[in-house]
Write an enzyme that holds these catalytic residues in place. Structure first.
Site, PDB file in Angstrom:
ATOM      1  CG  ASP A 163      -8.236  81.718 -30.307  1.00  0.00           C
ATOM      2  OD1 ASP A 163      -9.096  82.583 -30.084  1.00  0.00           O
ATOM      3  OD2 ASP A 163      -7.877  80.872 -29.456  1.00  0.00           O
ATOM      4  CB  ILE A 164      -3.888  83.969 -27.851  1.00  0.00           C
ATOM      5  CG1 ILE A 164      -3.552  85.258 -28.603  1.00  0.00           C
ATOM      6  CG2 ILE A 164      -2.776  83.640 -26.853  1.00  0.00           C
ATOM      7  CD1 ILE A 164      -3.489  86.486 -27.714  1.00  0.00           C
ATOM      8  CG  ASN A 171      -7.167  86.944 -19.093  1.00  0.00           C
ATOM      9  OD1 ASN A 171      -6.334  87.796 -18.826  1.00  0.00           O
ATOM     10  ND2 ASN A 171      -8.334  87.258 -19.611  1.00  0.00           N
ATOM     11  CD  GLU A 206      -9.227  84.365 -26.275  1.00  0.00           C
ATOM     12  OE1 GLU A 206      -9.620  83.202 -26.043  1.00  0.00           O
ATOM     13  OE2 GLU A 206      -9.819  85.376 -25.847  1.00  0.00           O
TER      14      GLU A 206
END
Length: 290
Positions: A163-164, A171, A206
């Protein structure tokens, strides 16, 4: 795959140039050969020693790995009930014996052509449009297949969830097009750093999932740490600003399950997801093995 036959022109004319032909003497040998080689097409005689063709076809269609392989029956009967039963079991065509070699070749070519188009459509439907990675649907199917393999062998299997970190603020601040660039960049890094045997998928948003074949939980954690460290070096330029990203990774291995019966695709996903949650809880930008 088909038993030997005495049809005159079968010998030299078969297989046609460019085709690899595998032969099996009985159902046991045929089932094993099919699992080992995963052919594009099965020619199956209804009349075999021991297990008959209908039973073998049912075994093919009960195995997740073998379901997509088309089956053409070779039969010496014109009985409608037999043909209906064969189609109900998943056969796509039949050829009556004694058969004409030219007709058989034509039916085989048609079956292979249909399978090729089906494979192309299936592949396209399972690729994530943004990253070019496999999508979640493919992940679920592949996990089920790998668990099935695992239960029949001594090989290891692990799963990594990636996971980012802090993606939503980036964003929201810089916009979705820039966020998409980050997702694509991380996806490219994961794909580049993975092995040929690994299956890298976009899980959603993501988040990514990586199936690590023949890999223990310890080995998976080593691979995951290498990926984490490499992604930490990435930066994405926006005007004069460079945005760095990190990822958190949760790893789960089949060797951590006490009972083999408890190991399912969902259970492995849940274990990896729980480890990912713990990695974020511990401060992000790290690997945790569940």
């Amino acid at each position: 795959m088909t038993p030997r036959t005495s049809t005159g022109s079968w010998g030299r004319a078969w297989p046609p140039r460019g085709w690899l032909y595998l032969h099996a003497q009985d159902a046991t040998e045929g089932l094993q050969a099919t699992r080992d080689h995963l052919p594009d097409l099965i020619l199956l005689d209804l009349d075999m020693p021991g297990t008959d063709g209908m039973t073998l076809c049912r075994q093919f269609k009960e195995d997740p790995d073998l379901v997509p392989i088309p089956v053409i029956f070779l039969t010496g009967t014109l009985d409608v009930a037999t043909k209906v039963q064969a189609f109900d079991l998943g056969a796509i065509d039949y050829v009556t014996k004694p058969f004409d070699t030219i007709e058989l070749k034509a039916r085989v070519r048609a079956a292979l052509r249909t399978k090729r188009y089906h494979d192309l459509l299936t592949t396209k439907a399972r690729i994530d449009a943004l990253t070019g990675l496999w999508n979640r649907g493919y992940l679920n199917d592949q996990l089920a297949m790998e668990i099935s393999h695992l239960q029949r062998s001594d090989l290891a299997l692990s799963l990594a969830m990636v996971d980012i970190d802090l993606f939503k603020p980036v964003n929201d601040t810089h916009g979705h097009p820039f966020g998409d660039r980050i997702i694509q960049g991380v996806a490219g890094a994961l794909n580049r750093l993975s092995r040929d045997t690994d299956v890298v998928c976009r899980y959603g948003g993501e988040e990514f999932a990586i199936i690590l074949r023949d890999t223990s939980s310890y080995g998976a954690s080593v691979i995951a740490e290498r990926m984490r460290a490499e992604i930490e070096t990435l930066s994405f330029r926006l005007g004069r600003e460079c945005i760095a990203v990190t990822v958190s990774i949760g790893v789960a291995g089949g060797d951590r399950f006490v009972e083999t019966a408890e190991l399912t695709g969902d259970a492995l996903l849940q274990a990896a997801d729980k480890a990912l949650y713990e990695a974020k809880n511990q401060g992000r930008n790290r690997v945790v093995t569940g």
